[in-house]
Design an enzyme around this catalytic site. Structure first.
Site, PDB file in Angstrom:
ATOM      1  N   THR A  17       0.808  -1.216   0.000  1.00 40.26           N
ATOM      2  CA  THR A  17       0.000   0.000   0.000  1.00 40.26           C
ATOM      3  C   THR A  17       0.840   1.264   0.000  1.00 40.26           C
ATOM      4  O   THR A  17       2.033   1.250   0.303  1.00 40.26           O
ATOM      5  CB  THR A  17      -0.932   0.030   1.235  1.00 40.26           C
ATOM      6  OG1 THR A  17      -0.138   0.093   2.424  1.00 40.26           O
ATOM      7  CG2 THR A  17      -1.824  -1.197   1.280  1.00 40.26           C
ATOM      8  N   ASP A  18       0.166   2.354  -0.323  1.00 43.19           N
ATOM      9  CA  ASP A  18       0.797   3.664  -0.238  1.00 43.19           C
ATOM     10  C   ASP A  18       0.439   4.287   1.113  1.00 43.19           C
ATOM     11  O   ASP A  18      -0.167   3.630   1.974  1.00 43.19           O
ATOM     12  CB  ASP A  18       0.372   4.553  -1.406  1.00 43.19           C
ATOM     13  CG  ASP A  18      -1.136   4.782  -1.484  1.00 43.19           C
ATOM     14  OD1 ASP A  18      -1.846   4.582  -0.468  1.00 43.19           O
ATOM     15  OD2 ASP A  18      -1.605   5.171  -2.561  1.00 43.19           O
ATOM     16  N   GLN A  19       0.763   5.537   1.311  1.00 45.88           N
ATOM     17  CA  GLN A  19       0.545   6.193   2.593  1.00 45.88           C
ATOM     18  C   GLN A  19      -0.940   6.287   2.952  1.00 45.88           C
ATOM     19  O   GLN A  19      -1.293   6.385   4.120  1.00 45.88           O
ATOM     20  CB  GLN A  19       1.167   7.589   2.567  1.00 45.88           C
ATOM     21  CG  GLN A  19       1.221   8.251   3.923  1.00 45.88           C
ATOM     22  CD  GLN A  19       1.985   9.562   3.884  1.00 45.88           C
ATOM     23  OE1 GLN A  19       2.209  10.124   2.822  1.00 45.88           O
ATOM     24  NE2 GLN A  19       2.371  10.047   5.045  1.00 45.88           N
ATOM     25  N   MET A  20      -1.820   6.198   1.956  1.00 50.01           N
ATOM     26  CA  MET A  20      -3.257   6.279   2.202  1.00 50.01           C
ATOM     27  C   MET A  20      -3.877   4.915   2.503  1.00 50.01           C
ATOM     28  O   MET A  20      -5.082   4.801   2.684  1.00 50.01           O
ATOM     29  CB  MET A  20      -3.952   6.910   0.995  1.00 50.01           C
ATOM     30  CG  MET A  20      -3.520   8.334   0.716  1.00 50.01           C
ATOM     31  SD  MET A  20      -4.277   9.028  -0.769  1.00 50.01           S
ATOM     32  CE  MET A  20      -3.475   8.065  -2.053  1.00 50.01           C
ATOM     33  N   ILE A  22      -3.948   2.432   0.390  1.00 50.62           N
ATOM     34  CA  ILE A  22      -4.499   1.915  -0.863  1.00 50.62           C
ATOM     35  C   ILE A  22      -3.407   1.127  -1.578  1.00 50.62           C
ATOM     36  O   ILE A  22      -2.254   1.567  -1.653  1.00 50.62           O
ATOM     37  CB  ILE A  22      -4.995   3.067  -1.765  1.00 50.62           C
ATOM     38  CG1 ILE A  22      -6.112   3.830  -1.040  1.00 50.62           C
ATOM     39  CG2 ILE A  22      -5.457   2.544  -3.114  1.00 50.62           C
ATOM     40  CD1 ILE A  22      -6.484   5.135  -1.700  1.00 50.62           C
TER      41      ILE A  22
END
Length: 140
Positions: A17-20, A22
């Protein structure tokens, strides 16, 4: 051995995932590959078996359409289906759906050719008829 359909389940990992929270778009392509490797194993032609028999199958084209986001911890089902096979080119269609809601998250295709270890194209129908016939019989 007959296989009507095959699906592979994956839980989205934190590192994907990314920082969000997602899942990064590049992971969908990895999931396509993981499901393809498992699918070939289930039909009796693992990548190891193919390579031991002098067959390599590079990706020559890949596409992915993103419909909705996958988040950390989501379970998704990846379903690979053979859409085209003409003895030279193999195209596999993939659907990624949410395991709980059944919502379509993503879909795409990968296309492959078949080469010998020398890098030259193989004629599967002539040199590896059992594999050729198996793929032909699985085209949907």
């Amino acid at each position: 051995m007959e296989i009507e359909s095959y699906s592979w389940t994956h839980r989205a990992q934190y590192y994907e995932t990314d920082q969000m929270g997602i899942v990064h778009h590049s992971n969908y392509i990895r999931w396509f590959e993981e499901s393809r490797v498992e699918f070939l194993d289930k039909i009796g032609y693992s990548y190891k078996k193919l390579e031991d028999n002098g067959i390599i199958s590079p990706v020559i084209e890949i596409s992915c359409k993103y419909k909705s986001m996958v988040h950390f911890g989501d379970d998704v089902i990846i379903t690979p289906t053979i859409k085209e096979f003409n003895g030279v080119r193999l195209t596999i269609y993939y659907e990624i759906t949410d395991a709980c809601t059944k919502e379509l998250r993503s879909f795409g295709t990968s296309s492959h050719c078949f080469l010998g270890i020398d890098g030259r194209p193989l004629r599967l129908k002539k040199d590896h008829f059992d594999f050729y016939e198996r793929l032909l019989n699985l085209v949907v």
